[in-house]
Design a protein around this motif. Structure first.
Motif, PDB file in Angstrom:
ATOM      1  N   GLN A   1      -1.286   1.336  -8.687  1.00  0.00           N
ATOM      2  CA  GLN A   1      -1.576   2.052  -9.839  1.00  0.00           C
ATOM      3  C   GLN A   1      -1.346   1.588 -11.412  1.00  0.00           C
ATOM      4  O   GLN A   1      -2.314   1.369 -12.279  1.00  0.00           O
TER       5      GLN A   1
ATOM      6  N   GLY B   1      -7.796   4.869  -3.612  1.00  0.00           N
ATOM      7  CA  GLY B   1      -6.351   4.554  -3.364  1.00  0.00           C
ATOM      8  C   GLY B   1      -6.143   2.701  -3.913  1.00  0.00           C
ATOM      9  O   GLY B   1      -7.263   2.465  -4.608  1.00  0.00           O
TER      10      GLY B   1
ATOM     11  N   ASP C   1      -9.135   5.094   0.833  1.00  0.00           N
ATOM     12  CA  ASP C   1      -8.669   5.143   1.574  1.00  0.00           C
ATOM     13  C   ASP C   1      -9.887   5.606   2.838  1.00  0.00           C
ATOM     14  O   ASP C   1     -11.151   5.678   2.627  1.00  0.00           O
TER      15      ASP C   1
ATOM     16  N   GLN D   1       1.897   3.516  -3.610  1.00  0.00           N
ATOM     17  CA  GLN D   1       0.615   3.434  -4.569  1.00  0.00           C
ATOM     18  C   GLN D   1       0.913   3.405  -6.107  1.00  0.00           C
ATOM     19  O   GLN D   1      -0.024   3.038  -7.226  1.00  0.00           O
TER      20      GLN D   1
ATOM     21  N   GLU E   1      -8.425  -1.642  -6.394  1.00  0.00           N
ATOM     22  CA  GLU E   1      -9.073  -0.544  -6.533  1.00  0.00           C
ATOM     23  C   GLU E   1      -9.624  -0.494  -5.206  1.00  0.00           C
ATOM     24  O   GLU E   1     -10.931  -0.682  -4.643  1.00  0.00           O
TER      25      GLU E   1
ATOM     26  N   GLU F   1       0.956  -0.692   0.136  1.00  0.00           N
ATOM     27  CA  GLU F   1      -0.171   0.068  -0.069  1.00  0.00           C
ATOM     28  C   GLU F   1       0.321   1.217   0.445  1.00  0.00           C
ATOM     29  O   GLU F   1       0.165   2.523  -0.743  1.00  0.00           O
TER      30      GLU F   1
END
Length: 452
Positions: free
Chosen positions: A112, A308, A302, A108, A299, A105
């Protein structure tokens, strides 16, 4: 000076522990003809760094560079134009130095990229979900067979004669350790494939049927009847795509009933690169996602409701207990996947369709020219950008003769299937958007001379 930290006693103790009589036994799976019996011929045992560079440079100049001559090679690796912007973007520091995110995490940007890649692959292959890439098309093909075994609890895989022989070889190697039985065949130099025969051989012991689309000879067929036949017996259909640009013009395998669609993504964003590294594509239906190898980026939002990305599923052995892992593939081809995604984004759906149309049109024009040469027969009447010719002479010497004229005129089936006399005159020719009219003229002239 060589650094050898182990004593003879240490080596003997290690061999005794694993039950091997000697070090040579560790290489028993490597064919004898592929092993080195001494130093590499032509290389000096000792030389300065400058002398080595000069010597290796001279050896490299013996190659015929793909970008400097008319190029018509294919059979799983294709020369397409990769925009300079792709290389520029993937060499940005935040991409080039990023590795597997063990605290995912935090990474990011990496997540992505993988999420966008998965979305593109799933849509391209016609499936609901795709993973975050694999080593290459051949290993992805094997992973699909292993996944089918886990889902169906059956071990008999029917493999189409039209599957690339290198993919077949990889699958056979891996099947030695899993108990899977692979039933394979050699293709016939004919317009019709073996899909109807495959459908008739499916029984209650069959885990999956594996087909290539388009196949090794360039043939394209509707997969829906085969999918229906497989599903009627509780088996899965695995479709293998080695030329993803074809899906800009042809129906996606997932839309024709394929349960698992895998492939090689090299054509989009990744150069030939002397055979690798490449990027394996893997997609399936959502209901099978927990049996899918590799990793899945997802996807979410948060605590503040902001978009996120997370590592949603990790079925590989680095993240879970080894006996629960679906694969021992422990690294996704992240940089190649990024190149694929960047190129696909630059193309867009409209651009991919235009690229596919150009490929097909040039291939049709080339096939018509070559089929008009006396003694040359077009075997595949329907194809995308790759087709097979039957020459009046053996294809391997003809290919070498064309190389002498500085034309890389195709891949001989005799090279892919050594010892198969019925295929010796077969030549597979690939035509992409980089081929010019002058290249086609040169190929026609070279082939005329080679078969005369």
């Amino acid at each position: 000076m060589r650094y050898l930290p182990l004593r003879d006693e240490d080596r003997a103790a290690m061999l005794e522990t694993i039950g091997a009589p000697d070090v040579e036994a560790l290489f028993s799976d490597v064919p004898e003809e592929a092993r080195l019996s001494g130093p590499i011929e032509g290389l000096p045992l000792h030389a300065s760094e400058m002398a080595v560079e000069r010597h290796l440079g001279a050896l490299a100049r013996m190659n015929v560079p793909a970008g400097e001559v008319p190029f018509f090679l294919g059979c799983g690796a294709y020369k397409h134009h990769v925009p300079a912007s792709v290389d520029h973007i993937i060499q940005r520091g935040e991409f080039l130095t990023a590795y597997t995110p063990y605290q995912p995490e935090i990474a990011q940007g990496t997540l992505q990229v993988l999420f966008e890649f998965q979305s593109q692959v799933a849509r391209l292959l016609g499936c609901e979900v795709a993973n975050a890439s694999m080593y290459d098309g051949s290993t992805a093909c094997w992973e699909a067979i292993g996944m089918a075994r886990r889902i169906t609890r059956k071990t008999r895989a029917l493999v189409s004669a039209g599957l690339h022989p290198h993919y077949v070889s990889v699958c056979k190697t891996m099947a030695k350790f899993t108990g899977d039985t692979l039933e394979t065949a050699v293709p016939a130099l004919a317009a019709d494939s073996d899909l109807a025969d495959l459908a008739s051989r499916i029984d209650d012991r069959t885990s999956c049927v594996v087909v290539q689309y388009p196949d090794i000879l360039g043939r394209i067929e509707d997969l829906q009847p085969l999918a229906d036949a497989a599903h009627a017996k509780g088996a899965l259909l695995v479709a293998v795509v080695t030329e993803p640009v074809a899906l800009g013009a042809c129906r996606a395998p997932g839309e024709m009933g394929a349960d698992i669609v895998v492939g090689e993504g090299q054509s989009i964003g990744v150069g030939l690169q002397f055979g690798g590294p490449y990027v394996g594509l893997f997609a399936t239906r959502e209901k099978y996602v927990r049996q899918m190898p590799g990793r899945l980026a997802g996807e979410t939002v948060d605590a503040e409701g902001k978009r996120g990305f997370v590592l949603t599923l990790s079925t590989r052995e680095q993240h879970i207990r080894r006996e629960k892992a679906t694969s021992n593939i422990c690294t996704n081809s992240g940089l190649c996947a990024l190149a694929f995604s960047v190129h696909m984004t630059l193309l867009g759906e409209k651009g991919l369709k235009q690229l596919a149309a150009i490929n097909h049109a040039r291939a049709v024009a080339t096939a018509e020219r070559l089929a008009a040469i006396p003694g040359v027969e077009l075997v595949t009447p329907a194809f995308f950008n790759e087709f097979t010719l039957k020459l009046p002479v053996e294809a391997r010497p003809a290919v070498h003769a064309m190389v002498e004229r500085q034309v890389l005129g195709g891949v001989s089936l005799g090279r892919l299937y050594p010892g198969e006399a019925a295929l010796a005159n077969g030549l597979v020719v690939a035509v992409t958007e980089v081929v010019t009219d002058a290249d086609i003229d040169a190929l026609e002239a070279a082939l005329k001379e080679a078969v005369a």
